[in-house]
Design a protein around this motif. Structure first.
Motif, PDB file in Angstrom:
ATOM      1  N   UNK A   1       0.850  -1.185   0.000  1.00 15.51           N
ATOM      2  CA  UNK A   1       0.000   0.000   0.000  1.00 15.51           C
ATOM      3  C   UNK A   1       0.890   1.242   0.000  1.00 15.51           C
ATOM      4  N   UNK A   2       0.495   2.227  -0.768  1.00 19.34           N
ATOM      5  CA  UNK A   2       1.294   3.441  -0.899  1.00 19.34           C
ATOM      6  C   UNK A   2       1.099   4.353   0.320  1.00 19.34           C
ATOM      7  N   UNK A   3       2.179   4.946   0.788  1.00 17.19           N
ATOM      8  CA  UNK A   3       2.118   5.913   1.877  1.00 17.19           C
ATOM      9  C   UNK A   3       2.998   7.107   1.497  1.00 17.19           C
ATOM     10  N   UNK A   4       2.487   8.298   1.699  1.00 14.72           N
ATOM     11  CA  UNK A   4       3.230   9.510   1.343  1.00 14.72           C
ATOM     12  C   UNK A   4       4.161   9.906   2.489  1.00 14.72           C
ATOM     13  N   UNK A   5       5.404  10.217   2.160  1.00 13.30           N
ATOM     14  CA  UNK A   5       6.373  10.665   3.151  1.00 13.30           C
ATOM     15  C   UNK A   5       7.089  11.900   2.611  1.00 13.30           C
ATOM     16  N   UNK A   6       7.710  12.626   3.504  1.00 14.69           N
ATOM     17  CA  UNK A   6       8.448  13.835   3.118  1.00 14.69           C
ATOM     18  C   UNK A   6       9.931  13.609   3.370  1.00 14.69           C
ATOM     19  N   UNK A   7      10.739  13.855   2.351  1.00 15.33           N
ATOM     20  CA  UNK A   7      12.188  13.779   2.477  1.00 15.33           C
ATOM     21  C   UNK A   7      12.740  15.195   2.458  1.00 15.33           C
ATOM     22  N   UNK A   8      13.486  15.519   3.487  1.00 13.85           N
ATOM     23  CA  UNK A   8      14.011  16.882   3.608  1.00 13.85           C
ATOM     24  C   UNK A   8      15.077  17.172   2.557  1.00 13.85           C
TER      25      UNK A   8
ATOM     26  N   UNK B   1      15.686  12.671  -8.379  1.00 10.30           N
ATOM     27  CA  UNK B   1      14.790  12.359  -9.489  1.00 10.30           C
ATOM     28  C   UNK B   1      14.596  10.850  -9.635  1.00 10.30           C
ATOM     29  N   UNK B   2      15.672  10.098  -9.432  1.00 15.72           N
ATOM     30  CA  UNK B   2      15.579   8.639  -9.514  1.00 15.72           C
ATOM     31  C   UNK B   2      14.726   8.090  -8.368  1.00 15.72           C
ATOM     32  N   UNK B   3      14.870   8.684  -7.190  1.00 10.07           N
ATOM     33  CA  UNK B   3      14.062   8.252  -6.044  1.00 10.07           C
ATOM     34  C   UNK B   3      12.584   8.448  -6.340  1.00 10.07           C
ATOM     35  N   UNK B   4      12.232   9.613  -6.847  1.00 12.42           N
ATOM     36  CA  UNK B   4      10.826   9.893  -7.142  1.00 12.42           C
ATOM     37  C   UNK B   4      10.299   8.943  -8.221  1.00 12.42           C
ATOM     38  N   UNK B   5      11.128   8.634  -9.214  1.00 12.10           N
ATOM     39  CA  UNK B   5      10.695   7.731 -10.263  1.00 12.10           C
ATOM     40  C   UNK B   5      10.449   6.326  -9.703  1.00 12.10           C
ATOM     41  N   UNK B   6      11.340   5.888  -8.829  1.00 16.74           N
ATOM     42  CA  UNK B   6      11.185   4.559  -8.224  1.00 16.74           C
ATOM     43  C   UNK B   6       9.928   4.493  -7.364  1.00 16.74           C
ATOM     44  N   UNK B   7       9.706   5.529  -6.565  1.00 15.89           N
ATOM     45  CA  UNK B   7       8.539   5.542  -5.691  1.00 15.89           C
ATOM     46  C   UNK B   7       7.240   5.634  -6.491  1.00 15.89           C
ATOM     47  N   UNK B   8       7.314   6.242  -7.664  1.00 14.81           N
ATOM     48  CA  UNK B   8       6.103   6.436  -8.462  1.00 14.81           C
ATOM     49  C   UNK B   8       5.693   5.170  -9.197  1.00 14.81           C
ATOM     50  N   UNK B   9       6.588   4.197  -9.270  1.00 12.12           N
ATOM     51  CA  UNK B   9       6.303   2.957  -9.986  1.00 12.12           C
ATOM     52  C   UNK B   9       6.080   1.834  -8.975  1.00 12.12           C
ATOM     53  N   UNK B  10       4.844   1.408  -8.744  1.00 15.02           N
ATOM     54  CA  UNK B  10       4.560   0.423  -7.705  1.00 15.02           C
ATOM     55  C   UNK B  10       5.299  -0.898  -7.885  1.00 15.02           C
ATOM     56  N   UNK B  11       5.601  -1.256  -9.128  1.00 14.89           N
ATOM     57  CA  UNK B  11       6.222  -2.553  -9.385  1.00 14.89           C
ATOM     58  C   UNK B  11       7.743  -2.472  -9.507  1.00 14.89           C
TER      59      UNK B  11
ATOM     60  N   UNK C   1      12.328   7.720   5.892  1.00 17.54           N
ATOM     61  CA  UNK C   1      12.346   9.035   5.247  1.00 17.54           C
ATOM     62  C   UNK C   1      12.965  10.089   6.160  1.00 17.54           C
ATOM     63  N   UNK C   2      12.752   9.954   7.469  1.00 14.50           N
ATOM     64  CA  UNK C   2      13.324  10.909   8.416  1.00 14.50           C
ATOM     65  C   UNK C   2      14.838  10.815   8.449  1.00 14.50           C
ATOM     66  N   UNK C   3      15.383   9.667   8.088  1.00 16.26           N
ATOM     67  CA  UNK C   3      16.826   9.482   8.036  1.00 16.26           C
ATOM     68  C   UNK C   3      17.375   9.693   6.634  1.00 16.26           C
ATOM     69  N   UNK C   4      16.610  10.376   5.791  1.00 15.68           N
ATOM     70  CA  UNK C   4      17.055  10.701   4.432  1.00 15.68           C
ATOM     71  C   UNK C   4      17.151  12.206   4.260  1.00 15.68           C
ATOM     72  N   UNK C   5      18.062  12.622   3.407  1.00 15.61           N
ATOM     73  CA  UNK C   5      18.273  14.042   3.142  1.00 15.61           C
ATOM     74  C   UNK C   5      18.734  14.192   1.697  1.00 15.61           C
ATOM     75  N   UNK C   6      18.165  15.158   0.998  1.00 16.56           N
ATOM     76  CA  UNK C   6      18.574  15.456  -0.372  1.00 16.56           C
ATOM     77  C   UNK C   6      19.486  16.673  -0.348  1.00 16.56           C
TER      78      UNK C   6
END
Length: 330
Positions: A19-26, A74-84, A130-135
């Protein structure tokens, strides 16, 4: 993330439900997250950590199938956007204690006994990740422990290790061997690491390695000498617990109680280090006086105990200024 559910009509089998869950990466600028430490990673190339929010951050460029030299936002967002996209598991692999590769997309309406508790826990896990991630500058970094030197039989290497009891099962987690903390030194203590190597392996030449370059002094926060002392006390009790009480000299056995008293119902950060030092010294003296041989134990305990005691005896101590700025000289 994953939750477990039982398909209708199944004979007790379970499958994963995603199931998809939205998170925020700083995100932070290079100025807000400056490079704190740099070192030669050998075959991995130049390595570095950044300093932000009171933590070190390392670029996600190892232990992942996505790429060997970093993951862009950009790669992270692409991966998260593709469920499979199976690369999602490459991003979190090794970060959680039990990451799974077998998740599939299934219709929730086909399930009974859906475990909402597992689903909520999965949501909490991904938020913690996500809290332990930073861009920074378009690249993904993950929070990591402070880089330190590890003195081993092959020489001195740089390691990023998280204590076993902290952030269990996350990225960079390692389960240290007994008494290993005696071989860990802070980034500004290269000379001591080299001296320890020479004492432990006198017949092996120390290959020249450039030390860690510390660019942000405030990023040196680990009290490695204290950690070495307290962890050695814990390791000593653990190892003696595996011994037959009938084989331990009474004088040695008596010194274990003071060590246990230092640790009893006490968090590691609250252990009285001076009391632990006195107790460990008592153990070392009793072992030496009775001739009790510890060589059959893992981790070379006699050497590690003496190293821990010596490090605490000779630790750097910051002394107050004798004369206040602008005050009279004496």
């Amino acid at each position: 993330m994953d939750a477990f559910a039982k398909p209708r009509g199944s004979a007790g089998s379970f499958r994963n439900f995603r199931e998809r869950v939205a998170v925020e990466i700083r995100e932070a600028s290079p100025e807000e997250a400056p490079v704190a430490m740099q070192w030669d990673g050998g075959r991995a190339g130049p390595m570095e950590t950044r300093w932000h929010d009171g933590s070190h951050w390392a670029i996600l460029d190892r232990e992942t199938d996505v790429t060997r030299r970093g993951v862009t936002a950009a790669e992270i967002f692409r991966i998260f956007d593709s469920p499979m996209d199976r690369n999602f598991y490459s991003l979190i692999r090794g970060y959680f204690e039990k990451s799974d590769y077998s998740s599939v997309d299934l219709d929730r309406s086909k399930f009974v006994d859906f475990d909402d508790r597992s689903l909520l826990q999965a949501h909490e896990n991904v938020r913690a990740w996500a809290d332990d991630c930073l861009i920074v500058d378009g690249m993904l970094y993950t929070r990591c422990p402070e880089p330190m030197y590890h003195v081993g039989v092959g020489g001195i290497t740089v390691v990023i290790e998280r204590p076993k009891e902290t952030r269990e099962g996350r990225r960079f987690e390692t389960i240290a061997n007994p008494f290993r903390t005696a071989t860990l030194f802070r980034a500004d203590r290269y000379e001591e690491a080299a001296a320890t190597f020479a004492a432990a392996w006198p017949n092996q030449p120390l290959a020249p390695e450039p030390p860690i370059t510390v660019l942000v002094e405030e990023s040196l926060v680990v009290d490695a000498d204290r950690d070495c002392l307290v962890n050695t006390c814990i390791d000593a009790l653990t190892m003696f617990n595996r011994e037959s009480m009938m084989t331990i000299p009474p004088a040695v056995l008596a010194t274990l109680a003071p060590i246990a008293a230092c640790l009893w119902n006490t968090a590691k950060v609250d252990v009285d280090a001076d009391a632990a030092h006195a107790a460990l010294t008592g153990l070392s003296e009793a072992v030496r006086a009775t001739g009790y041989d510890l060589s059959h134990m893992d981790g070379n305990p006699s050497w590690a105990i003496d190293i821990a005691i010596d490090r605490w005896d000779n630790r750097p101590v910051a002394l107050p200024s004798m004369t206040a700025p602008g005050g009279p000289r004496r």
